[in-house]
Each structure stands twice: as C-alpha cells, then as structure tokens.
Motif scaffolding. Structure first.
Motif, short mmCIF file in Angstrom:
data_model
loop_
_atom_site.label_atom_id
_atom_site.label_comp_id
_atom_site.label_asym_id
_atom_site.label_seq_id
_atom_site.Cartn_x
_atom_site.Cartn_y
_atom_site.Cartn_z
N SER A 35 0.83 -1.20 0.00
CA SER A 35 0.00 0.00 0.00
C SER A 35 0.87 1.26 0.00
CB SER A 35 -0.92 0.00 1.22
OG SER A 35 -1.74 1.15 1.24
N SER A 36 1.92 1.25 0.81
CA SER A 36 2.83 2.40 0.86
C SER A 36 3.55 2.59 -0.47
CB SER A 36 3.85 2.22 1.98
OG SER A 36 3.22 2.26 3.24
N LEU A 37 4.03 1.49 -1.06
CA LEU A 37 4.70 1.57 -2.36
C LEU A 37 3.78 2.18 -3.41
CD1 LEU A 37 6.69 -1.77 -2.89
CD2 LEU A 37 7.62 0.53 -2.56
N ALA A 38 2.54 1.69 -3.45
CA ALA A 38 1.59 2.18 -4.43
C ALA A 38 1.27 3.66 -4.21
CB ALA A 38 0.32 1.34 -4.39
N SER A 39 1.03 4.02 -2.97
CA SER A 39 0.71 5.42 -2.65
C SER A 39 1.86 6.34 -3.02
CB SER A 39 0.37 5.55 -1.17
OG SER A 39 -0.80 4.83 -0.84
N ASN A 40 3.09 5.92 -2.73
CA ASN A 40 4.26 6.74 -3.04
C ASN A 40 4.47 6.88 -4.55
OD1 ASN A 40 4.82 7.11 -0.34
ND2 ASN A 40 6.26 5.41 -0.22
N ALA A 41 3.90 5.94 -5.32
CA ALA A 41 3.99 6.00 -6.78
C ALA A 41 2.81 6.77 -7.38
CB ALA A 41 4.05 4.61 -7.37
N GLY A 42 1.99 7.38 -6.53
CA GLY A 42 0.88 8.19 -7.00
C GLY A 42 -0.43 7.45 -7.18
N ALA A 43 -0.50 6.21 -6.70
CA ALA A 43 -1.72 5.42 -6.86
C ALA A 43 -2.80 5.88 -5.88
CB ALA A 43 -1.43 3.94 -6.64
N VAL A 44 -4.04 5.61 -6.25
CA VAL A 44 -5.17 5.75 -5.34
C VAL A 44 -5.45 4.36 -4.78
CG1 VAL A 44 -7.61 6.36 -5.09
CG2 VAL A 44 -6.14 7.66 -6.65
N VAL A 45 -5.41 4.23 -3.46
CA VAL A 45 -5.41 2.91 -2.82
C VAL A 45 -6.65 2.71 -1.96
CG1 VAL A 45 -4.18 1.42 -1.19
CG2 VAL A 45 -2.89 2.77 -2.85
N ILE A 46 -7.24 1.53 -2.06
CA ILE A 46 -8.31 1.10 -1.16
C ILE A 46 -7.80 -0.11 -0.38
CG2 ILE A 46 -10.66 0.19 -0.97
CD1 ILE A 46 -10.66 3.03 -1.92
N GLU A 47 -7.77 -0.01 0.94
CA GLU A 47 -7.32 -1.12 1.79
C GLU A 47 -8.50 -1.79 2.48
OE1 GLU A 47 -4.30 -0.13 4.62
OE2 GLU A 47 -3.19 1.15 3.23
N ASN A 48 -8.51 -3.11 2.44
CA ASN A 48 -9.39 -3.93 3.26
C ASN A 48 -10.88 -3.58 3.12
OD1 ASN A 48 -10.07 -5.91 5.11
ND2 ASN A 48 -9.55 -4.68 6.89
N PRO A 49 -11.43 -3.60 1.91
CA PRO A 49 -12.86 -3.27 1.76
C PRO A 49 -13.79 -4.28 2.41
CG PRO A 49 -11.96 -4.13 -0.29
CD PRO A 49 -10.79 -3.90 0.62
N ALA A 50 -13.30 -5.49 2.71
CA ALA A 50 -14.14 -6.49 3.38
C ALA A 50 -14.10 -6.36 4.89
CB ALA A 50 -13.69 -7.90 2.97
N SER A 51 -13.28 -5.43 5.38
CA SER A 51 -13.10 -5.24 6.83
C SER A 51 -12.64 -6.53 7.51
CB SER A 51 -14.40 -4.72 7.48
OG SER A 51 -14.78 -3.48 6.94
N GLY A 52 -11.68 -7.19 6.88
CA GLY A 52 -11.13 -8.42 7.44
C GLY A 52 -11.05 -9.51 6.39
N ILE A 53 -11.22 -10.74 6.82
CA ILE A 53 -11.15 -11.90 5.94
C ILE A 53 -12.36 -11.94 5.00
CG2 ILE A 53 -11.16 -14.42 5.87
CD1 ILE A 53 -8.52 -13.27 6.83
N LEU A 54 -12.09 -12.26 3.72
CA LEU A 54 -13.19 -12.45 2.76
C LEU A 54 -13.42 -13.95 2.62
CD1 LEU A 54 -15.14 -10.97 0.85
CD2 LEU A 54 -13.46 -11.33 -0.98
N ASN A 55 -14.58 -14.39 3.12
CA ASN A 55 -14.90 -15.82 3.14
C ASN A 55 -15.31 -16.33 1.76
OD1 ASN A 55 -14.49 -15.77 5.91
ND2 ASN A 55 -16.65 -15.62 6.40
N PRO A 56 -15.24 -17.64 1.55
CA PRO A 56 -15.69 -18.23 0.29
C PRO A 56 -17.13 -17.86 -0.01
CG PRO A 56 -14.49 -19.85 1.58
CD PRO A 56 -14.66 -18.67 2.47
N GLY A 57 -17.38 -17.46 -1.25
CA GLY A 57 -18.73 -17.12 -1.68
C GLY A 57 -19.20 -15.73 -1.31
N VAL A 58 -18.38 -14.96 -0.62
CA VAL A 58 -18.77 -13.64 -0.14
C VAL A 58 -18.11 -12.56 -1.01
CG1 VAL A 58 -18.73 -12.05 1.82
CG2 VAL A 58 -19.09 -14.50 2.19
N ALA A 59 -18.78 -11.43 -1.18
CA ALA A 59 -18.27 -10.32 -1.98
C ALA A 59 -17.91 -9.13 -1.09
CB ALA A 59 -19.29 -9.89 -3.03
N ALA A 60 -16.87 -8.42 -1.48
CA ALA A 60 -16.51 -7.15 -0.87
C ALA A 60 -16.74 -6.05 -1.90
CB ALA A 60 -15.05 -7.15 -0.44
N THR A 61 -17.32 -4.94 -1.49
CA THR A 61 -17.63 -3.86 -2.41
C THR A 61 -17.00 -2.56 -1.95
OG1 THR A 61 -19.70 -3.36 -1.27
CG2 THR A 61 -19.81 -4.93 -3.09
N THR A 62 -16.67 -1.72 -2.92
CA THR A 62 -16.10 -0.42 -2.61
C THR A 62 -16.26 0.49 -3.82
OG1 THR A 62 -14.13 0.70 -1.71
CG2 THR A 62 -13.76 -0.93 -3.44
#
Length: 230
Positions: A82-109
């Motif tokens: 995340s730090s590498l990407a941000s330092n390269a000018g990227a727009v970063v989204i961290e952990n949209p699932a708020s933790g572990i993403l279980n089988p069959g489950v979707a994370a949205t952002t």
C-alpha cells in the motif's frame, strides 16, 4: 481568395468550455468495484485495490517478488504494498471487506481514479505458503458500463509450497492436519507465477501435506471482480 471565418466570442467560449469538460470527464473515472471470493474453501486476507499509472505495478508475472509482495503473500500484510503504491501516485483502497473475505462472499467499494488508467488487486490465499489472488494492471475502460473480470491465483515464488502448518498462518477458521512430510522442500520457481494449487491429502495425521485436499484445493479463477464505470 481564402476566406477566414470568425466565430462569435460566445460560441468560442462555449466550445472551449465543452472541451474542458470533456477532458475532465476522461480524467475522473468513478468506479464501483465488487470482488467475490469464488472458491469453495479458500479465504482471502485483507484486499488491496490500487488505481495507478501504466508504469506502476503491485506485482508482475515472471519477475522476482518485492519484499512488500512477499510480506503480503506469506503473511497477508498489505501495508508495504500500500505504501509503495501510494508513493507512486496510486489511489489505494485497503481492506474493503473489513477483514477476511470468506468463500462465496463479496466485498464492495468505490474509487475515484482521477487520470489513472490501470487497476490492480492483491490478497493472500489461506491456507497457502505464498499464494495470492491477483490482478496486474487491468486497463480501466473509458466507456461507461459494467465489466466482469476473472482473477487468478499466483505464487510469489518466495517460499517452498511444503503445505505444512508450521510454514503458514494458522487462523482459527482453518483446520490443519499434523505430521505431514512436506510437498516441496525447495522453491522450484522463484519468480511470480500462476499458482499450481494446493495438493493436500486426506490423512489428518500424516501424509505429505497438512492441508485437507477435500476442503482446500482449488482451480483458477479464484475470484470474480465486477467493475461499474460511471
């Protein structure tokens, strides 16, 4: 004789304003993103999603993993990437699932990409030694609409795939066996590559692996990403 046409200032001003608005529209993509864990029994550690330029990468197939990629692929730690990407000018989204993403489950952002035109995704796969779900530099469509992308699993090439509990994170929702002798003892490909999948076995107190093959094997793709470009 050449005739020169002079546009009224109001029309010229209108054309200039329209051009500016079009340019802004091209440089300010608004995306809704949904990532679904498409496996039967594999878990995703916190996801990292980055919109970036063409010359930046979270990972690249056929190259050695960075220390930051290794930390993510072996332990689920996305902070370095995340730090590498941000330092390269990227727009970063961290952990949209708020933790572990279980089988069959979707994370949205949602993400506003500005003038960035590539999208990348990473998250460690559990249980694996150094496996991760990945998307490298997908070109964001310039046309509004909904797009579906299938994501494969990758091997970071940083650790032997011995499939032993002592070599992997041991979260409480994973049931490991014991007494495995190890599927691999050395790294056979030290570059980032498509993951061969867990071999596993059905012996909970021996065999070559501490991973139950009936629960924790998979085939690519391991995730489905749906992107809506507004």
């Amino acid at each position: 004789m050449k005739t020169t046409m002079h546009l009224p200032s109001v029309i010229k001003s209108s054309l200039i304003s329209t051009s500016i608005l079009c340019a802004v529209g091209l440089q300010a993509a608004e995306l809704d993103i949904s990532i679904t864990n498409a496996t039967k029994g594999i878990y995703f550690t916190p996801l990292l999603i980055a919109a970036h330029s063409a010359d930046a990468h979270l990972f690249e197939s056929g190259t050695n993993a960075s220390a930051e990629l290794e930390a993510m692929a072996e332990g689920g730690d996305i902070s370095g990437l995340s730090s590498l990407a941000s330092n390269a000018g990227a727009v970063v989204i961290e952990n949209p699932a708020s933790g572990i993403l279980n089988p069959g489950v979707a994370a949205t952002t949602s993400i506003s990409t500005g003038d960035l035109d590539r999208l990348s995704v990473t998250a460690m796969l559990l249980p694996t030694n150094d496996g991760f779900v990945g998307l490298d530099s997908w070109i964001i469509p310039s046309t509004s609409g909904t797009y579906k992308v299938y994501l494969n699993s990758y091997d970071a090439g940083t650790e032997a795939n011995d499939e032993l509990a002592a070599s992997m994170p041991n979260p409480p929702f994973i049931t490991f066996g014991t007494g495995g002798t190890g599927v691999e003892t050395t790294v056979t490909n030290d570059k980032v590559h498509i993951h061969p999948g867990n071999l596993g076995d059905t012996n909970p107190a021996g065999g070559v692996s501490d991973i139950n093959s009936s629960a924790y094997r998979w085939l690519n793709p391991v995730a489905i990403m749906t992107v809506t470009v507004k």
